[in-house]
Write an enzyme that holds these catalytic residues in place. Structure first.
Site, PDB file in Angstrom:
ATOM      1  N   GLU A 253      11.705  -2.046  -3.565  1.00  0.00           N
ATOM      2  CA  GLU A 253      12.583  -3.166  -3.858  1.00  0.00           C
ATOM      3  C   GLU A 253      12.875  -3.983  -2.590  1.00  0.00           C
ATOM      4  OE1 GLU A 253      13.752  -4.427  -6.787  1.00  0.00           O
ATOM      5  OE2 GLU A 253      14.566  -5.947  -5.448  1.00  0.00           O
ATOM      6  N   THR A 295      10.890  -8.892  -9.406  1.00  0.00           N
ATOM      7  CA  THR A 295      10.151  -7.623  -9.525  1.00  0.00           C
ATOM      8  C   THR A 295       9.128  -7.689 -10.662  1.00  0.00           C
ATOM      9  OG1 THR A 295      12.152  -6.497  -8.837  1.00  0.00           O
ATOM     10  CG2 THR A 295      10.389  -5.116  -9.659  1.00  0.00           C
ATOM     11  N   HIS A 410      18.429  -3.211  -3.194  1.00  0.00           N
ATOM     12  CA  HIS A 410      18.558  -4.451  -3.965  1.00  0.00           C
ATOM     13  C   HIS A 410      19.827  -5.162  -3.522  1.00  0.00           C
ATOM     14  CE1 HIS A 410      18.888  -7.216  -7.304  1.00  0.00           C
ATOM     15  NE2 HIS A 410      17.700  -6.840  -7.736  1.00  0.00           N
ATOM     16  N   ASP A 469       8.000  -5.604  -3.214  1.00  0.00           N
ATOM     17  CA  ASP A 469       7.860  -6.459  -4.401  1.00  0.00           C
ATOM     18  C   ASP A 469       8.073  -7.950  -4.113  1.00  0.00           C
ATOM     19  OD1 ASP A 469      10.634  -6.234  -4.139  1.00  0.00           O
ATOM     20  OD2 ASP A 469      11.007  -5.698  -6.234  1.00  0.00           O
ATOM     21  N   HIS A 470       9.051  -8.256  -3.247  1.00  0.00           N
ATOM     22  CA  HIS A 470       9.350  -9.664  -2.939  1.00  0.00           C
ATOM     23  C   HIS A 470      10.337  -9.695  -1.793  1.00  0.00           C
ATOM     24  CE1 HIS A 470      13.077  -8.789  -5.022  1.00  0.00           C
ATOM     25  NE2 HIS A 470      12.366  -8.333  -6.034  1.00  0.00           N
TER      26      HIS A 470
HETATM   27  C1  GP9 Z   1      15.711  -3.994 -11.917  1.00  0.00           C
HETATM   28  C2  GP9 Z   1      14.940  -4.146 -10.664  1.00  0.00           C
HETATM   29  C3  GP9 Z   1      15.380  -5.349  -9.896  1.00  0.00           C
HETATM   30  O1  GP9 Z   1      15.242  -3.082 -12.806  1.00  0.00           O
HETATM   31  O2  GP9 Z   1      13.595  -4.052 -10.836  1.00  0.00           O
HETATM   32  O3  GP9 Z   1      14.826  -6.515 -10.324  1.00  0.00           O
HETATM   33  P1  GP9 Z   1      14.877  -7.826  -9.409  1.00  0.00           P
HETATM   34  O4  GP9 Z   1      16.269  -8.373  -9.498  1.00  0.00           O
HETATM   35  O5  GP9 Z   1      14.530  -7.426  -8.008  1.00  0.00           O
HETATM   36  O6  GP9 Z   1      13.865  -8.702 -10.003  1.00  0.00           O
HETATM   37 MN    MN Z   2      12.931  -6.528  -6.988  1.00  0.00          MN
END
Ligand code: GP9
Ligand code: MN
Length: 618
Positions: A253, A295, A410, A469-470
């Site tokens: 994350e 994500t 996150h 992921d980002h």
């Molecule tokens: C939630 C997680 C976060 O299940 O994958 O999503 P994001 O806010 O990073 O897109």
């Molecule tokens: Mn994410």
């Protein structure tokens, strides 16, 4: 309307109030909606009302018999919609959407269990509609079936509009960008209500259906020619290097590459990854290519080697499309495929999309023991998530493809004291300050996970892929980032900050840093080739990252791109060597290329073109 002499209540109003209260009662008793504060409870309470006023409200333009028929029918129809959601929710813990209804496997499950889900006592869900029906026959001066005078009707609809906006406003403040950014169906229903959710869903469906209807197979031929021409031969040495091995892919994350090998307050941010990289392939010029779907966009890139959409989340808008997913290809080659993520399964519409991608199993919230102690911020802590996941891994048939998604790092990057292995940074951005300890925490969680895999004998039989992921730190924090990096953040630097870690560990292979310019779009062909699965005929926009023919080109979703020598962003061409703007001519040939890539990929998604795909006989 009531008058002083003869106090009577409008039949329409009674029906609205009854349905409203029933809906709220169902919210509380039948749906498991997480309420965090009084404001959310208030939004939940008022959210059915505006819809009911709009729809049932049409009754105020009618009188007598007409009004009775309309109100009774609307009561039953609305009750039925709510009841259908109750039944569906019992089985799937999710709300009905149109793509869900059309997905045969879901419907199959539902049909077989409908007997158990429905009972005579369910008549209670229609109690208000039955009462309305009875009232329609009662002759009492207390209830009026009159048409509203136009001034009252106008006031009524004016209030309905006001209420709808008030509801949306409150929801926006509770959940910014509710309709474009974060897409958890539970959060959506919690904010706009179950009825409006159906309207929103129908709107999305109509839009996609229209675009899909206008598409034809010829469009795909042109795109196929394009992607075939872009195809890169895999490296002979690496093709099949992981054949027969388990494939463990971990999406970290919000982890950007700038933390790798770096320190904050003199303390290493990712000590484990820094070591792990030494005996892995490490791609240090690997970019995320996500947009609003965050994500889920990165998952979409991984599965399909297609670009996510520029607006909205493709996981939501095009979950019914035909895809050629990574999971499906691995499954064809006898892998067991599983997703592991300790969150609501409907978040990002994952339950629907994973089903479409063909996953054998999605381990989501109910598959984990989540409690107060092992939760922080968004939910289950990464350490506990990995710890409990090992048991799931052990139960899987081999070889497996297991895709993990971490959560602790996150925004807003919260952490319990005992989980802070390093100190926060000291800048004007609390977000950036907290970011470092949470990244450090996930790094520790990964370390423990790898130790567990070793202890369980899974490590030597698996290739392990770890990537970000980002971004986690947006441009809003540029001042603080400048302080940390010790340099000005120009659009060039911002673009370079979109690099995320990318690590591939293959047992028996020595570590190597590879600096080819690559991105998430390249994951699918790379992983399939490692597994010894040929992708020559697949329609995909990425290329094997180990290929000697790699073209060192990555397009970001906003049209920016990066090559070996240049970075192009916001209409300016930068020389990578100096980071300074340079003559546009060095970027010129690629501008068209980036546009083509994105638009071909969009065409596939909007037209659902992969449904026309036919594999050539070899
Ligand atoms: C939630 C997680 C976060 O299940 O994958 O999503 P994001 O806010 O990073 O897109
Ligand atoms: Mn994410």
């Amino acid at each position: 309307m009531g008058t002083k002499k003869n106090m009577s209540v409008s039949f329409v109003l009674i029906a609205i109030v009854l349905l409203w209260l029933k809906t709220y009662t169902v919210y509380k008793f039948n749906f498991d909606i997480d309420i965090e504060n009084k404001m959310q409870e208030f939004i939940l309470f008022i959210n059915p009302l505006s819809f009911l006023m709009f729809v049932m409200g049409l009754g105020i333009f009618m009188a007598g018999r007409k009004q009775k028929i309309f109100v009774v029918a609307t009561s039953f129809i609305t009750s039925f919609i709510l009841y259908a959601n109750v039944v569906y929710y019992k089985e799937f813990s999710d709300f009905i959407t149109i793509p869900l209804l059309t997905q045969t496997s879901n419907m199959g499950d539902l049909k077989s269990s409908v007997g158990e889900l429905v009972g005579w006592t369910d008549i209670i869900y229609f109690a208000d509609a039955l009462l309305i029906l009875a009232l329609a026959f009662v002759k009492t001066p207390k209830i009026t079936f009159k048409k509203y005078k136009s001034v009252y009707a106008a006031a009524f609809y004016f209030s309905a509009f006001g209420l709808a906006f008030f509801n949306l406003g409150l929801s926006e403040s509770e959940r910014p960008e509710l309709l474009t950014r974060t897409f958890d169906r539970e959060i959506l229903v919690k904010n706009i209500g179950t009825y409006n959710h159906h309207i929103y869903d129908a709107y999305l469906q109509t839009k996609t259906t229209a675009q899909r209807a206008m598409a034809d197979g010829n469009q795909l031929t042109e795109i196929e020619n394009y992607t075939r021409a872009q195809y890169k031969e895999p490296s002979k040495e690496m093709f099949g290097a992981a054949k027969g091995k388990n494939l463990i892919v971990i999406s970290m994350e919000s982890t950007q590459n700038f933390v790798i090998g770096q320190k904050v307050n003199g303390q290493e941010i990712t000590p484990f990854l820094n070591e792990f990289i030494k005996d892995s392939y490490y791609f240090d010029n690997f970019y995320h290519q996500t947009a609003q779907g965050k994500t889920s966009d990165s998952e979409f890139l991984l599965e399909n080697s297609l670009y996510p959409l520029g607006r909205g989340a493709v996981f939501f808008t095009h979950s019914g499309n035909e895809y050629m997913s990574l999971a499906e290809r691995l499954k064809e080659n006898s892998y067991y495929t599983a997703k592991l993520h300790a969150n609501n399964k409907s978040f990002w519409n994952r339950d629907v999309m994973y089903n479409n991608f063909g996953y054998d199993r999605f381990y989501s919230l109910p598959d984990y023991e989540v409690n107060e102690e092992n939760s922080v911020g968004w939910g289950m802590k990464d350490m506990d998530f990995f710890d409990q996941s090992v048991e799931h891994l052990k139960a899987m048939p081999k070889p497996f493809f297991a895709k993990f998604i971490t959560l602790t790092n996150h925004f807003p990057f919260e952490l319990d004291e005992e989980d802070k292995f390093i100190d926060e940074f000291d800048s004007n951005s609390g977000t950036l300050n907290r970011y470092f300890p949470t990244v450090r925490y996930t790094d520790e969680a990964l370390k423990l996970f790898i130790e567990d895999l070793k202890a369980e004998g899974l490590y030597e039989d698996s290739i392990i892929v770890i990537y970000g992921d980002h971004y986690g730190i947006s441009e809003n924090h540029n001042k603080a980032m400048e302080q940390y990096l010790g340099k000005e953040i120009t659009p060039f630097v911002s673009t370079q900050l979109q690099r995320v870690p990318m690590i591939i560990h293959i047992p028996g292979h020595e570590g190597k840093t590879i600096s080819t310019v690559t991105g998430q779009i390249d994951l699918r062909p790379t992983l399939l080739n490692l597994a010894g699965i040929d992708t020559k005929q697949d329609i995909q926009f990425g290329a094997d990252m180990f290929s000697e023919e790699q073209d060192n080109f990555v397009a970001l979703r906003d049209g920016s791109f990066i090559t070996e020598d240049v970075v192009y962003t916001k209409g300016v061409c930068y020389d990578k060597a100096t980071g300074e703007p340079t003559d546009g001519a060095s970027c010129e040939p690629y501008i068209e290329h980036a546009k083509n890539e994105l638009s071909y990929s969009d065409q596939i998604i909007y037209g659902d073109l992969l449904r026309f795909y036919e594999k050539d006989e070899e």
